[in-house]
Design an enzyme around this catalytic site. Structure first.
Site, PDB file in Angstrom:
ATOM      1  CE  LYS A 129     -18.370  42.179 -29.878  1.00 51.27           C
ATOM      2  NZ  LYS A 129     -19.273  42.991 -30.670  1.00 51.27           N
ATOM      3  CE  LYS A 157     -17.813  44.666 -21.688  1.00 51.75           C
ATOM      4  NZ  LYS A 157     -17.313  45.539 -22.738  1.00 51.75           N
ATOM      5  CE  LYS A 213     -11.644  46.222 -27.764  1.00 54.25           C
ATOM      6  NZ  LYS A 213     -12.189  46.568 -29.076  1.00 54.25           N
TER       7      LYS A 213
HETATM    8  P1  TYM Z   1     -19.359  46.942 -29.350  1.00 51.41           P
HETATM    9  O1  TYM Z   1     -19.383  46.433 -30.747  1.00 51.41           O
HETATM   10  O2  TYM Z   1     -18.337  46.405 -28.430  1.00 51.41           O
HETATM   11  O3  TYM Z   1     -20.764  46.729 -28.663  1.00 51.41           O
HETATM   12  C1  TYM Z   1     -21.970  47.121 -29.284  1.00 51.41           C
HETATM   13  C2  TYM Z   1     -22.898  47.729 -28.260  1.00 51.41           C
HETATM   14  O4  TYM Z   1     -23.201  46.793 -27.232  1.00 51.41           O
HETATM   15  C3  TYM Z   1     -22.990  47.401 -25.957  1.00 51.41           C
HETATM   16  N1  TYM Z   1     -22.573  46.355 -24.998  1.00 51.41           N
HETATM   17  C4  TYM Z   1     -23.202  46.074 -23.853  1.00 51.41           C
HETATM   18  N2  TYM Z   1     -24.286  46.609 -23.270  1.00 51.41           N
HETATM   19  C5  TYM Z   1     -24.694  46.093 -22.089  1.00 51.41           C
HETATM   20  N3  TYM Z   1     -24.073  45.056 -21.472  1.00 51.41           N
HETATM   21  C6  TYM Z   1     -22.969  44.491 -22.002  1.00 51.41           C
HETATM   22  N4  TYM Z   1     -22.377  43.458 -21.407  1.00 51.41           N
HETATM   23  C7  TYM Z   1     -22.493  45.006 -23.256  1.00 51.41           C
HETATM   24  N5  TYM Z   1     -21.452  44.670 -24.077  1.00 51.41           N
HETATM   25  C8  TYM Z   1     -21.521  45.514 -25.128  1.00 51.41           C
HETATM   26  C9  TYM Z   1     -21.907  48.430 -26.199  1.00 51.41           C
HETATM   27  O5  TYM Z   1     -21.905  49.419 -25.211  1.00 51.41           O
HETATM   28  C10 TYM Z   1     -22.286  48.948 -27.565  1.00 51.41           C
HETATM   29  O6  TYM Z   1     -23.275  49.956 -27.459  1.00 51.41           O
HETATM   30  N6  TYM Z   1     -17.107  51.359 -29.765  1.00 51.41           N
HETATM   31  C11 TYM Z   1     -18.363  50.673 -29.974  1.00 51.41           C
HETATM   32  C12 TYM Z   1     -18.829  50.714 -31.405  1.00 51.41           C
HETATM   33  C13 TYM Z   1     -18.924  52.079 -32.001  1.00 51.41           C
HETATM   34  C14 TYM Z   1     -19.925  53.040 -31.724  1.00 51.41           C
HETATM   35  C15 TYM Z   1     -19.607  54.173 -32.538  1.00 51.41           C
HETATM   36  C16 TYM Z   1     -21.042  53.071 -30.885  1.00 51.41           C
HETATM   37  C17 TYM Z   1     -18.063  52.617 -32.916  1.00 51.41           C
HETATM   38  N7  TYM Z   1     -18.486  53.857 -33.255  1.00 51.41           N
HETATM   39  C18 TYM Z   1     -20.376  55.323 -32.522  1.00 51.41           C
HETATM   40  C19 TYM Z   1     -21.816  54.234 -30.878  1.00 51.41           C
HETATM   41  C20 TYM Z   1     -21.486  55.336 -31.681  1.00 51.41           C
HETATM   42  C21 TYM Z   1     -18.166  49.220 -29.570  1.00 51.41           C
HETATM   43  O7  TYM Z   1     -17.081  48.723 -29.542  1.00 51.41           O
HETATM   44  O8  TYM Z   1     -19.309  48.544 -29.374  1.00 51.41           O
END
Ligand code: TYM
Length: 338
Positions: free
Chosen positions: A204, A201, A119
């Site tokens: 979005k 990966k 990032k």
């Molecule tokens: P975020 O918002 O980027 O993504 C949400 C969830 O989607 C999963 N993910 C994927 N899984 C498989 N293939 C992909 N290409 C892919 N892209 C995204 C992410 O692993 C995530 O589970 N830091 C986290 C949000 C968060 C969180 C937490 C999660 C904040 N606090 C506490 C769990 C527990 C995030 O940025 O997810």
């Protein structure tokens, strides 16, 4: 024999950022499991708006996306009577605990986080302290509720390991305080790859044609999947290294249907990629279309959304307060009432 003792259910926490179009990767890696695990745990699902502002957001857009994500959570079929669905910013203890955990996290640990490095490279003009500290807020999200289980995609594994390290460190110093959480990362679909560059990966923040959005129109979903990059072998078998495109599509199909890679190979090998890609599109559309229909209805019902978010935040706050009073006591902060 009847057991009158209520069995305490384990706690599950997960969060998703309201930062753009949610993708099929988010869905298969995480969102889908929210519903699958709902009956086995007491669940909290948070729209992590405070995490989202680590990169610049347009306020009006952000507010809109927060409500959209909440509607999507509900459209997954999550039951707000059982599961708490709320905004991270509505429960102030997330930040409070993050501050305390900051004092138990090393700079070196945060410097090693690959998401921070990625990032920081992407937003070179805005490498702010929040972006650096992001994993500590995430640890606070999880530890605040004494969560046992955290369903996430593969890309969050490093953050989860840091959360465990912080919890173990804190427990070692002060005695048992936090539950050390386990991750739930799907074996198939834990890392869904880009449709145009299957060595990366699915994300979005990449161009539109590289991902399927959860809310894409079925025709668009089919078009994007038909255009997905494959190879010229014309054979359907699982080999992520040499056939990343085909293997990614097989992973998507397998995650959604439960069919093994062998079964998918046996069914589609030799039939041409067109037939195979259409089968993937059918499975994705069958999964997402009912969610999209429910989503539209829920998004229009502001009173319902308001009620769920307020009630969930109140319940989450009560849970959070219990942990915070324990943490204050352990750390040696003066009691509120003497
Ligand atoms: P975020 O918002 O980027 O993504 C949400 C969830 O989607 C999963 N993910 C994927 N899984 C498989 N293939 C992909 N290409 C892919 N892209 C995204 C992410 O692993 C995530 O589970 N830091 C986290 C949000 C968060 C969180 C937490 C999660 C904040 N606090 C506490 C769990 C527990 C995030 O940025 O997810």
């Amino acid at each position: 024999m009847e057991n009158n003792n209520e069995v305490k259910r384990k706690i599950l926490f997960s969060g998703v950022q309201p930062s753009g179009n949610l993708t099929l990767g988010n869905y298969i890696g995480a969102l889908r499991n929210f519903k699958l695990l709902e009956d086995q745990y007491d669940c909290l699902y948070s729209i992590v708006d405070l995490h989202a502002i680590t990169v610049r957001q347009d306020p009006t857009e952000l507010r809109k996306r927060c409500l959209q994500l909440m509607s999507l959570f509900l459209a997954l079929g999550l039951d707000p009577e059982k599961s708490l669905i709320y905004f991270q910013s509505h429960v102030s203890q997330h930040c409070e605990l993050a501050w305390i955990l900051n004092c138990f996290t090393y700079m070196g640990e945060l410097q090693r986080m690959t998401q921070f490095k990625d990032k920081a490279a992407k937003h070179a003009d805005n490498i702010n302290a929040g972006l650096f500290d992001y994993p500590v807020l995430m640890a606070a999200d999880i530890l605040l509720y004494q969560a046992d289980m955290v369903p996430v995609g593969q890309d969050q594994k490093q953050h989860l390991e840091l959360t465990r390290d912080i919890a173990i460190r804190f427990n070692k110093i002060y005695g048992d305080t936090f539950t050390v959480p386990e991750g739930y990362i799907p074996k198939v679909g834990g890392r869904v790859m880009s449709l145009q560059d299957p060595t990366r990966k699915m994300s979005k923040s990449d161009p539109e044609d590289t991902f399927v959005a959860v809310l894409d129109d079925p025709n668009v979903i089919r078009k994007k999947l038909r255009r997905a990059v494959t190879d010229s072998d014309n054979s359907v078998f699982y080999d992520p290294e040499n056939k990343p495109g085909v293997s990614n599509l097989m992973g998507i199909l397998s995650a959604l249907t439960g069919d093994s890679m062998e079964a998918i190979s046996a069914q589609y090998d030799g039939k041409g990629y067109g037939v195979f890609k259409d089968a993937v599109a059918d499975a994705v559309i069958a999964e997402l279309e009912p969610i999209q229909q429910r989503y539209q209805k829920i998004l229009g019902d502001k009173a319902y959304l308001g009620e769920v978010m307020t009630r969930s935040a109140e319940r989450a706050s009560r849970m959070a307060m219990r942990t915070m009073s324990k943490v204050h006591r352990k750390v040696g902060l003066a009691a509120y009432k003497l």
